[in-house]
Scaffold this motif. Structure first.
Motif, mmCIF file in Angstrom:
data_model
loop_
_atom_site.group_PDB
_atom_site.id
_atom_site.type_symbol
_atom_site.label_atom_id
_atom_site.label_comp_id
_atom_site.label_asym_id
_atom_site.label_seq_id
_atom_site.Cartn_x
_atom_site.Cartn_y
_atom_site.Cartn_z
ATOM 1 N N GLU A 77 16.915 14.480 31.123
ATOM 2 C CA GLU A 77 16.309 15.676 30.528
ATOM 3 C C GLU A 77 15.030 16.051 31.269
ATOM 4 O OE1 GLU A 77 14.271 16.923 26.263
ATOM 5 O OE2 GLU A 77 15.882 15.427 26.269
ATOM 6 N N LEU A 78 14.225 15.051 31.609
ATOM 7 C CA LEU A 78 13.000 15.312 32.368
ATOM 8 C C LEU A 78 13.313 15.744 33.798
ATOM 9 C CD1 LEU A 78 10.583 12.472 31.253
ATOM 10 C CD2 LEU A 78 10.202 14.919 31.035
ATOM 11 N N ALA A 79 14.322 15.111 34.393
ATOM 12 C CA ALA A 79 14.708 15.488 35.755
ATOM 13 C C ALA A 79 15.123 16.953 35.810
ATOM 14 C CB ALA A 79 15.846 14.589 36.243
ATOM 15 N N LEU A 80 15.901 17.382 34.842
ATOM 16 C CA LEU A 80 16.340 18.781 34.786
ATOM 17 C C LEU A 80 15.169 19.721 34.540
ATOM 18 C CD1 LEU A 80 19.617 18.300 32.738
ATOM 19 C CD2 LEU A 80 19.487 19.293 35.035
ATOM 20 N N LYS A 81 14.272 19.295 33.680
ATOM 21 C CA LYS A 81 13.116 20.119 33.342
ATOM 22 C C LYS A 81 12.248 20.400 34.568
ATOM 23 C CE LYS A 81 8.908 20.015 30.485
ATOM 24 N NZ LYS A 81 8.138 19.218 29.489
ATOM 25 N N HIS A 82 12.112 19.406 35.431
ATOM 26 C CA HIS A 82 11.220 19.545 36.580
ATOM 27 C C HIS A 82 11.929 19.970 37.858
ATOM 28 C CE1 HIS A 82 7.662 17.960 34.545
ATOM 29 N NE2 HIS A 82 8.438 17.045 34.000
ATOM 30 N N ASN A 83 13.253 20.057 37.820
ATOM 31 C CA ASN A 83 13.998 20.386 39.042
ATOM 32 C C ASN A 83 13.804 21.850 39.448
ATOM 33 O OD1 ASN A 83 15.820 20.173 41.209
ATOM 34 N ND2 ASN A 83 17.484 20.932 39.920
#
Length: 278
Positions: A77-83
């Motif tokens: 979820e964090l990876a997607l948020k910051h991608n």
């Protein structure tokens, strides 16, 4: 057996905030090895155990497509948020069952994650998905990071750090043994590929606030194990270490910049070509 950690949202957020990503130089070592063994263009890289994607994003400009995989929904979820890269996608799966076709991947990486996998199963799975002459890259760093600051005695500073690491040692997961570098050495020895490379000490220096160094150590599994067992003791230990470090550095703020020396090691291996024996 694989071990699942770093899955809570709070821990995932700390992981994103404090964990360091590999240096450009380390990424370049992987790419040079891949170029030498297989040649370009590079189509697909898979970053296994990608966490919140700090290492995954470093691959984006070198591949047509990059996929980060992790078992943790909170991390992804964090990876997607910051991608911010159009050619990166993320998939939730275990490291030992990758959702890719046989011989379809140019590069399989695991950055500070391989030691948590079911290692023999993962190595077989990496072999399955790699293209002929495709490459496996496993990176990690040791816990014994060293601090320095101008006009401060490094031995005095790092004695405090050593005592911090020693206090956490009893809470180290048995799955990791006494030192995770041994697990990577064993993996290197077990891989039958003729084209492989082992590098034991690549020193990477990073400047960061003292508070970020503390935050990074607090994301380590040994600190998290202590935190689960005895939150007051864990938080007290962290406060005490931070205060001692400020005292020996003669500063009053944890926002003070320090230089952190991190010892990386890595394993690179190239799957034999279709006409070669492994």
């Amino acid at each position: 057996m694989a071990h699942r950690l770093y899955e809570g949202k709070e821990h995932a957020a700390s992981y994103w905030k404090y964990r360091i990503s590999p240096s450009d130089g380390l990424i370049q070592k992987m790419l040079e090895f891949l170029e030498k063994q297989k040649g370009g263009p590079f189509q697909l890289a898979v970053d296994v155990g990608c966490g919140s994607g700090q290492g995954t994003v470093l691959l984006a400009k070198h591949f047509a497509s990059v996929v980060g995989t992790d078992v943790s929904a909170a991390q992804l979820e964090l990876a997607l948020k910051h991608n911010q890269e159009a050619n990166i996608t993320y998939r939730q799966c275990v490291a030992e069952e990758l959702p890719f076709a046989d011989s379809s991947v140019d590069l399989v990486t695991a950055m500070s994650a391989f030691h948590w996998f079911d290692r023999p199963r993962f190595l077989r799975e990496a072999h399955r998905v790699l293209k002929p002459r495709g490459c496996l890259a496993l990176l990690n760093y040791t816990i014994d990071m060293e601090l320095s600051r101008p006009d401060c005695c490094p031995d005095t500073i790092n004695q405090v750090c050593k005592e911090f690491y020693a206090a956490l040692q009893p809470y180290r997961s048995p799955h990791l043994g006494s030192s995770s570098i041994e697990l990577y050495r064993e993996a290197y020895a077990s891989i039958s590929y003729s084209e492989k490379e082992w590098q034991e000490c690549v020193l990477v220096r990073r400047s960061m606030p003292l508070s970020s160094y503390m935050g990074m150590v607090e994301t380590f599994s040994s600190y998290q194990a202590l935190l689960r067992e005895d939150p007051q003791r864990a938080e007290g230990l962290s406060r005490d270490v931070c205060q001692r470090l400020m005292t020996v550095m003669k500063v009053t703020s944890a926002d003070t910049e320090v230089q952190v020396a991190v010892r990386y090691f890595y394993l690179l291996a190239s799957k034999p070509g279709s006409h070669e024996c492994s």
